[in-house]
Write an enzyme that holds these catalytic residues in place. Structure first.
Site, short mmCIF file in Angstrom:
data_model
loop_
_atom_site.label_atom_id
_atom_site.label_comp_id
_atom_site.label_asym_id
_atom_site.label_seq_id
_atom_site.Cartn_x
_atom_site.Cartn_y
_atom_site.Cartn_z
N TYR A 62 -17.44 16.49 6.01
CA TYR A 62 -16.66 17.80 6.18
C TYR A 62 -15.25 17.45 5.97
CZ TYR A 62 -20.98 19.42 8.71
OH TYR A 62 -22.05 20.19 9.09
N PRO A 214 -27.03 28.91 12.32
CA PRO A 214 -27.92 30.13 12.56
C PRO A 214 -27.75 31.54 12.24
CG PRO A 214 -26.25 29.16 14.16
CD PRO A 214 -26.13 28.64 12.99
N LYS A 223 -20.99 41.95 9.52
CA LYS A 223 -19.97 42.45 8.36
C LYS A 223 -20.75 42.94 7.06
CE LYS A 223 -16.31 39.81 10.53
NZ LYS A 223 -15.22 38.69 10.25
#
Length: 342
Positions: A62, A214, A223
């Protein structure tokens, strides 16, 4: 905050975990997720701990390790209050041994993660992907050594297929080695492949699901709807991130969103809260990883607990999100004698 047992272990984890994929924003791919710095991360950790969300998930890839560094700074002085899970397997350097799940790579990666996190142990250490080159016996033996050395408390995997996970469990059982208690898997209201084989395996072998993405790779934020433009700050505006995640047909997504919107009106909850609450009622799920770019998103996601969808609402969501199964699963589910979990 509700706590659940993590697979076949005595360890309990909160039903919601916080994912640090938004920390750092280093590189084109992770810019699409967020660029949370140390100050913002510390505030988010504060909010999580206030409500009992104590588990934080990261990975050595990451933002090229920056996410682990930022998490380490954010939890400094309160290591005893948090649960840390992180992952390795993907490449962390140019050398031929800087990728995979070999003994060499795991020992080196674990030591590096410990340093970045500012801790001397990792609560849950997971293989980020299946390495088909390294003998699985080598991987499990190396993980067992890390557990016995006290550098890792529990082990797990991520993105394994059923036979990968079952083989690793068989090796652990045969040689009395540390056993994987968690599978960090993609699972969402619009991504239910996990139910076909991995969920029955999880029930049979007592492996807890640690759910990633999820909200269906950002599609269940509320959105994205039929006839509406994709928001400018969405990862789906970035060709690098939009194409890297699970693909979902537009019409299928819009049909699911329509039912979620109806239930949102009935319950007074948001689209993400409904999608997360649905997951929390599924078999094998130990914890669901939520992400947040800011406090507002975090608070909204935390609103997915403390209540439950009704059985009728769950049934409607099940029906609209159901997709055709691949072989041999459709054939297996057609045999009514088999007690499938869903």
């Amino acid at each position: 905050m509700e706590y659940r047992q993590l697979g076949y272990s005595g360890f309990k984890v909160p039903v919601l975990s916080f994912g640090t994929g938004t920390f750092g924003g280093s590189g084109e791919f992770f810019k699409g997720f967020g660029s949370t710095d140390v100050a913002e991360a510390t505030r988010l950790v504060d909010l999580c701990l206030e409500v009992g969300l104590t588990m934080f998930d990261s990975a050595d890839t990451y933002s090229h390790g920056l996410a682990e560094e930022i998490l380490g700074h954010a939890i400094k002085g309160r290591r005893d209050q948090v649960i840390i899970s992180t992952k390795t397997t993907f490449g962390r350097g140019p050398g031929p041994n800087d990728v995979g799940s070999s003994r060499y790579k795991l020992v080196k990666s674990c030591e590096a993660s410990l340093k970045r996190l500012g801790t001397d142990y990792i609560d849950l250490y997971q293989m980020h992907a299946f390495d088909a080159v390294t003998p699985m016996e080598e991987t499990i033996n190396a993980l067992d050594d890390l557990v016995r050395a006290g550098k890792v408390r529990y082990i797990g995997c991520s993105n394994y297929s059923g036979w990968h996970l079952m083989k690793s469990l068989a090796i652990s059982d045969r040689y009395n080695l540390a056993r994987m208690v968690a599978h960090q898997a993609y699972y969402s209201l619009i991504g239910r492949d996990y139910e076909w084989e991995l969920m029955p395996l999880g029930l049979d072998q007592k492996v807890g699901a640690v759910v990633w993405s999820p909200l269906g790779w950002g599609r269940l934020t509320g959105k994205i709807r039929r006839g509406h433009p994709i928001p400018e700050n969405s990862r789906h505006q970035n060709p690098v991130t939009s194409g890297a995640g699970p693909q979902v047909p537009d019409e299928y997504l819009y049909q699911v969103i329509q039912v979620v919107d109806e239930i949102a009106e009935e319950t007074g909850k948001t689209v993400p809260q409904i999608a997360l609450n649905w997951l929390l009622q599924r078999p094998t799920v130990s914890t669901v990883i939520i992400g947040a770019r800011n406090e507002e998103q975090l608070v909204q996601n935390l609103g997915s607990i403390g209540w439950n969808l009704s059985k009728e609402q769950v049934a409607r969501l099940d029906a609209v999100s159901k997709t055709p199964m691949a072989y041999p699963y459709w054939h297996q589910y057609g045999f009514s004698r088999n007690p499938f979990p869903v």
